[in-house]
Design an enzyme around this catalytic site. Structure first.
Site, mmCIF file in Angstrom:
data_model
loop_
_atom_site.group_PDB
_atom_site.id
_atom_site.type_symbol
_atom_site.label_atom_id
_atom_site.label_comp_id
_atom_site.label_asym_id
_atom_site.label_seq_id
_atom_site.Cartn_x
_atom_site.Cartn_y
_atom_site.Cartn_z
ATOM 1 N N SER A 142 114.054 -6.113 -8.235
ATOM 2 C CA SER A 142 113.208 -5.162 -9.601
ATOM 3 C C SER A 142 114.649 -4.844 -11.097
ATOM 4 O O SER A 142 115.290 -5.894 -10.660
ATOM 5 C CB SER A 142 113.969 -3.451 -9.367
ATOM 6 O OG SER A 142 115.909 -2.895 -9.900
ATOM 7 N N SER A 143 113.876 -4.345 -12.322
ATOM 8 C CA SER A 143 114.830 -4.841 -13.081
ATOM 9 C C SER A 143 116.396 -4.509 -13.013
ATOM 10 O O SER A 143 117.684 -4.749 -13.581
ATOM 11 C CB SER A 143 114.792 -4.023 -14.312
ATOM 12 O OG SER A 143 114.640 -2.603 -13.982
ATOM 13 N N LYS A 144 116.673 -3.124 -11.817
ATOM 14 C CA LYS A 144 117.827 -2.968 -12.409
ATOM 15 C C LYS A 144 119.004 -4.356 -11.583
ATOM 16 O O LYS A 144 120.172 -3.832 -11.262
ATOM 17 C CB LYS A 144 118.185 -2.194 -10.580
ATOM 18 C CG LYS A 144 116.696 -0.691 -11.387
ATOM 19 C CD LYS A 144 117.373 0.068 -13.239
ATOM 20 C CE LYS A 144 116.976 1.056 -13.196
ATOM 21 N NZ LYS A 144 117.276 1.916 -14.748
ATOM 22 N N ASP A 145 118.362 -5.005 -10.755
ATOM 23 C CA ASP A 145 119.205 -6.278 -10.285
ATOM 24 C C ASP A 145 120.534 -6.224 -11.244
ATOM 25 O O ASP A 145 121.655 -7.457 -11.244
ATOM 26 C CB ASP A 145 118.784 -6.954 -9.838
ATOM 27 C CG ASP A 145 117.929 -7.406 -8.359
ATOM 28 O OD1 ASP A 145 118.490 -5.948 -8.006
ATOM 29 O OD2 ASP A 145 117.689 -8.841 -7.695
ATOM 30 N N ALA A 181 123.607 -4.002 -12.212
ATOM 31 C CA ALA A 181 123.928 -3.482 -11.156
ATOM 32 C C ALA A 181 124.586 -4.772 -11.020
ATOM 33 O O ALA A 181 126.241 -4.598 -11.134
ATOM 34 C CB ALA A 181 123.669 -4.213 -10.225
#
Ligand code: PMP
Length: 344
Positions: free
Chosen positions: A46-49, A52
């Site tokens: 996901s884009s959340k890598d 983070a």
């Protein structure tokens, strides 16, 4: 060994530089050309890598994080998975407060990545002591050597996309794009990309996707926080019952609202037409694209980029499960998948 032989020092080096993939069949008859930025190609799917890695490395640069410290966050699942992944590689502990709306597969995945998970009730107000915001804040104050990522109120969330996703899209489209369509949850994705793109070309139109049951669209249009807009809905990660400061409303031209049912059906349609197995909010973003096309937002020659935030594997017990779809009352339309299985 050389990196250009596809050899990496750790999985973290694979974050970002996701592909832009042309949508061919699902956009048949639409005016313009359509491309999906497929964030499922990140190693955490996901884009959340991106956020983070960026937020943790910024804390390291500022000397806030020491080895063995604890990363704490509220998350619908994806940010948690990415934080857990980065924590494993960098040697931090990871504690996550998640909404009970998150799919069971997502919660199991967080545990598998070594995170400690607290599941909090979804349908309580943000200031309720049981809400995932309040639980995370409490754990942060009780845990020595911890940082609270606070993605909804952290400007580094916008910064991560301003520094990576925005420039990637600009380069991949050779500066030719006319529209960007992206979901708004924390707002980090759409705000960061838009800020970068509008600096390159202020004429690029940026359209946010919001859920029925969320306050975001109305707030953008009127500046009013209208509690009457808030009611339970199914899509995870889209829209909100509060106004996040990681959403820069000034760089978003307008919002479109989509329903739970349309978004689920459109997600299924994406795999069946484009061979891309994507998540619920990718269905929401594609559904918004369909609605915008019907409203004649696009013209021949337009180049439209839509962001698909995560992978379909996270929704096996939800939108890709016929029983779940039926239980939600979503199967009044022809199901795309259920007719494809024969038991011998
Ligand atoms: N899709 C999914 C699946 C998400 O988890 C999120 C984040 N909550 C979004 C879209 C929205 O992205 P952003 O938070 O950057 O607005």
């Amino acid at each position: 060994m050389k990196e250009n032989n596809n050899v990496y020092n750790s999985v973290l080096q694979l974050i970002g530089s996701t592909p832009l993939i042309k949508l061919n069949k699902i956009t048949e008859g639409f005016k313009g050309d359509f491309y999906a930025k497929v964030e499922a190609f990140n190693p955490g799917h996901s884009s959340k890598d991106r956020i983070a890695l960026h937020i943790i490395e910024e804390a390291e640069r500022q000397g806030i994080l020491k080895p063995n410290d604890t990363i704490i966050e509220t998350t619908s699942g994806n940010t948690g998975f990415s934080l857990a992944m980065v924590s494993i590689i960098k040697g931090y502990k990871c504690i996550l407060a998640v909404s009970s709306k998150s799919s069971p597969d997502k919660i199991d995945m967080l545990k598998s990545m070594g995170a400690k998970v607290y599941v909090c009730p979804a349908h309580v107000k943000a200031d309720d002591p049981r809400s995932y915001y309040e639980v995370a804040k409490r754990l942060h104050s009780e845990t020595k050597g911890s940082i609270y990522i606070n993605q909804y109120f952290n400007k580094l969330n916008i910064d991560a996309h301003y520094k990576t996703t925005g420039p990637e899209i600009w380069k991949q489209t050779e500066g030719q794009l006319t529209h960007l369509v992206a979901c708004g949850g924390t707002g980090g994705t759409i705000s960061g990309i838009s800020k970068y793109l509008k600096e390159q070309n202020p004429d690029i139109k940026v359209i946010g996707v919001d859920a029925y049951g969320s306050v975001i669209k109305k707030f953008h249009e009127t500046g009013e926080f209208d509690e009457k807009e808030i009611y339970p809905y199914r899509i995870e990660g889209l829209g909100k019952n509060l106004i996040p400061s990681s959403m820069d409303f000034d760089v978003i031209d307008k919002f479109v609202k989509v329903t739970d049912s349309d978004s689920a059906h459109t997600a299924r349609e994406i795999s069946q037409t484009e061979g891309l197995f994507i998540g619920y909010t990718s269905g929401a973003a594609m559904q918004a694209l369909k609605q915008l096309n019907e409203e004649e937002e696009f013209n021949e020659g337009d180049k439209v980029v839509v962001v698909f935030p995560d992978h379909g594997s996270r929704y096996m017990s939800k939108i890709y499960n016929d029983k779940w779809m039926e239980d939600q009352g979503f199967l009044d339309k022809d199901p795309v998948i259920s007719s494809n299985i024969e038991y011998i």
